[in-house]
Design a protein around this motif. Structure first.
Motif, mmCIF file in Angstrom:
data_model
loop_
_atom_site.group_PDB
_atom_site.id
_atom_site.type_symbol
_atom_site.label_atom_id
_atom_site.label_comp_id
_atom_site.label_asym_id
_atom_site.label_seq_id
_atom_site.Cartn_x
_atom_site.Cartn_y
_atom_site.Cartn_z
ATOM 1 N N GLY A 134 0.823 -1.211 0.000
ATOM 2 C CA GLY A 134 0.000 0.000 0.000
ATOM 3 C C GLY A 134 0.853 1.256 0.000
ATOM 4 O O GLY A 134 0.528 2.254 -0.661
ATOM 5 N N HIS A 135 1.947 1.197 0.731
ATOM 6 C CA HIS A 135 2.888 2.311 0.796
ATOM 7 C C HIS A 135 3.484 2.570 -0.588
ATOM 8 O O HIS A 135 3.567 3.725 -1.045
ATOM 9 N N ALA A 136 3.888 1.500 -1.275
ATOM 10 C CA ALA A 136 4.462 1.626 -2.621
ATOM 11 C C ALA A 136 3.435 2.190 -3.597
ATOM 12 O O ALA A 136 3.768 3.041 -4.438
ATOM 13 N N GLU A 137 2.205 1.740 -3.489
ATOM 14 C CA GLU A 137 1.153 2.238 -4.373
ATOM 15 C C GLU A 137 0.913 3.735 -4.148
ATOM 16 O O GLU A 137 0.798 4.506 -5.109
ATOM 17 N N LEU A 138 0.851 4.149 -2.889
ATOM 18 C CA LEU A 138 0.653 5.572 -2.597
ATOM 19 C C LEU A 138 1.835 6.397 -3.108
ATOM 20 O O LEU A 138 1.644 7.479 -3.677
ATOM 21 N N ALA A 139 3.049 5.898 -2.936
ATOM 22 C CA ALA A 139 4.232 6.612 -3.422
ATOM 23 C C ALA A 139 4.154 6.806 -4.933
ATOM 24 O O ALA A 139 4.443 7.894 -5.450
ATOM 25 N N ALA A 140 3.741 5.779 -5.653
ATOM 26 C CA ALA A 140 3.621 5.878 -7.108
ATOM 27 C C ALA A 140 2.537 6.882 -7.503
ATOM 28 O O ALA A 140 2.726 7.686 -8.430
ATOM 29 N N LEU A 141 1.413 6.857 -6.805
ATOM 30 C CA LEU A 141 0.327 7.801 -7.091
ATOM 31 C C LEU A 141 0.761 9.242 -6.831
ATOM 32 O O LEU A 141 0.478 10.142 -7.633
ATOM 33 N N LEU A 142 1.442 9.463 -5.715
ATOM 34 C CA LEU A 142 1.919 10.812 -5.401
ATOM 35 C C LEU A 142 2.967 11.277 -6.412
ATOM 36 O O LEU A 142 2.961 12.445 -6.830
ATOM 37 N N THR A 143 3.853 10.389 -6.800
ATOM 38 C CA THR A 143 4.871 10.743 -7.783
ATOM 39 C C THR A 143 4.206 11.206 -9.074
ATOM 40 O O THR A 143 4.571 12.247 -9.639
ATOM 41 N N ARG A 144 3.222 10.452 -9.510
ATOM 42 C CA ARG A 144 2.513 10.812 -10.742
ATOM 43 C C ARG A 144 1.759 12.134 -10.578
ATOM 44 O O ARG A 144 1.823 13.016 -11.427
ATOM 45 N N GLU A 145 1.059 12.285 -9.459
ATOM 46 C CA GLU A 145 0.256 13.486 -9.214
ATOM 47 C C GLU A 145 1.121 14.742 -9.102
ATOM 48 O O GLU A 145 0.717 15.824 -9.529
ATOM 49 N N LEU A 146 2.323 14.600 -8.555
ATOM 50 C CA LEU A 146 3.232 15.740 -8.404
ATOM 51 C C LEU A 146 3.992 16.072 -9.687
ATOM 52 O O LEU A 146 4.656 17.104 -9.758
ATOM 53 N N GLY A 147 3.928 15.196 -10.681
ATOM 54 C CA GLY A 147 4.591 15.483 -11.947
ATOM 55 C C GLY A 147 5.918 14.784 -12.138
ATOM 56 O O GLY A 147 6.742 15.233 -12.931
ATOM 57 N N GLY A 148 6.164 13.712 -11.397
ATOM 58 C CA GLY A 148 7.379 12.926 -11.585
ATOM 59 C C GLY A 148 8.291 12.939 -10.372
ATOM 60 O O GLY A 148 8.079 13.675 -9.403
ATOM 61 N N GLN A 149 9.319 12.104 -10.443
ATOM 62 C CA GLN A 149 10.220 11.923 -9.306
ATOM 63 C C GLN A 149 10.972 13.199 -8.953
ATOM 64 O O GLN A 149 11.179 13.509 -7.787
ATOM 65 N N GLU A 150 11.399 13.958 -9.974
ATOM 66 C CA GLU A 150 12.141 15.189 -9.699
ATOM 67 C C GLU A 150 11.282 16.171 -8.890
ATOM 68 O O GLU A 150 11.757 16.791 -7.935
ATOM 69 N N ALA A 151 10.017 16.301 -9.265
ATOM 70 C CA ALA A 151 9.118 17.201 -8.536
ATOM 71 C C ALA A 151 8.866 16.687 -7.119
ATOM 72 O O ALA A 151 8.808 17.477 -6.164
ATOM 73 N N PHE A 152 8.748 15.380 -6.966
ATOM 74 C CA PHE A 152 8.549 14.799 -5.638
ATOM 75 C C PHE A 152 9.785 15.059 -4.776
ATOM 76 O O PHE A 152 9.675 15.465 -3.613
ATOM 77 N N ASP A 153 10.965 14.847 -5.340
ATOM 78 C CA ASP A 153 12.204 15.094 -4.605
ATOM 79 C C ASP A 153 12.313 16.554 -4.175
ATOM 80 O O ASP A 153 12.767 16.856 -3.067
ATOM 81 N N GLU A 154 11.904 17.464 -5.035
ATOM 82 C CA GLU A 154 11.937 18.892 -4.696
ATOM 83 C C GLU A 154 10.960 19.193 -3.555
ATOM 84 O O GLU A 154 11.272 19.983 -2.656
ATOM 85 N N THR A 155 9.805 18.554 -3.572
ATOM 86 C CA THR A 155 8.842 18.718 -2.481
ATOM 87 C C THR A 155 9.458 18.294 -1.159
ATOM 88 O O THR A 155 9.341 18.992 -0.147
#
Length: 151
Positions: free
Chosen positions: A111-132
Motif C-alpha cells: 500500500g505504501h508503494a502504491e501511494l508513493a507511485a500515485l503521489l509521484t505521478r500526481e506531483l509530476g514525476g520523481q524530480e518534482a517529488f524530490d523537490e517537495t
C-alpha cells in the motif's frame, strides 16, 4: 514582520496542519490491515534501522517523550517490540522491533508503494517529488534553527 511575511507564515502553517491531517488519515488506512495504528507504525518505523531509547524516538519524530513512551509500552505489550539494555544508559532502555513487528511493517509495504507511485505521478514525476521533500526538509530545518537560536 511585513504583512506579506505574516500571510506566508499563516498559509504555510495552515497547509502543514492540513497536510498532517491528510497524512495521518492515509497512514491509518495503510496501517490498519497490518493490525497497527499510524502512531504505532511511526514508532516502529523509527526503530527499524536500529534500536533507540524513547527520548531518541521522540526527538526524531518531533513529539513528546511521554507520547512515545505510551506507544512503546503498548507495542511491547502486543509483542511488536521489546526493550533491551542500553549500554550507554542503564535506565533508558532501547526499543527494538520484534519479528512480529517487522512482519507487521512489511505488510504495509504494498500500500505504501502504491501511494508513493500515485503521489509521484500526481506531483509530476520523481524530480518534482524530490523537490517537495527538499522544501519540507528545509522548512523543518529552518524551524529547528529558529528554536535553537531562541532557547
Amino acid at each position: 514582520m511585513s504583512r506579506q511575511e505574516q500571510d506566508a507564515l499563516s498559509r504555510t502553517a495552515l497547509g502543514v496542519f492540513r497536510l498532517n491531517g491528510q497524512f495521518l488519515a492515509v497512514s491509518e488506512k495503510l496501517a490498519e490491515p497490518a493490525g497497527l495504528t499510524a502512531a504505532w507504525w511511526q514508532v516502529l518505523g523509527a526503530v527499524l534501522p536500529e534500536p533507540l531509547p524513547v527520548a531518541g524516538i521522540a526527538r526524531v519524530m518531533g513529539i513528546t517523550r511521554q507520547s512515545v513512551q505510551r506507544i512503546a509500552d503498548l507495542l511491547v505489550r502486543e509483542g511488536l517490540a521489546a526493550y533491551e539494555p542500553n549500554p550507554a544508559h542503564r535506565r533508558a532502555k532501547l526499543l527494538t522491533p520484534t519479528e512480529a513487528g517487522r512482519t507487521a511493517i512489511a505488510r504495509i509495504g504494498p500500500g505504501h508503494a502504491e501511494l508513493a507511485a500515485l503521489l509521484t505521478r500526481e506531483l509530476g514525476g520523481q524530480e518534482a517529488f524530490d523537490e517537495t521533500v527538499r522544501v519540507l526538509e528545509r522548512l523543518s530545518g529552518a524551524l529547528d534553527a529558529i528554536e535553537a537560536d531562541h532557547q
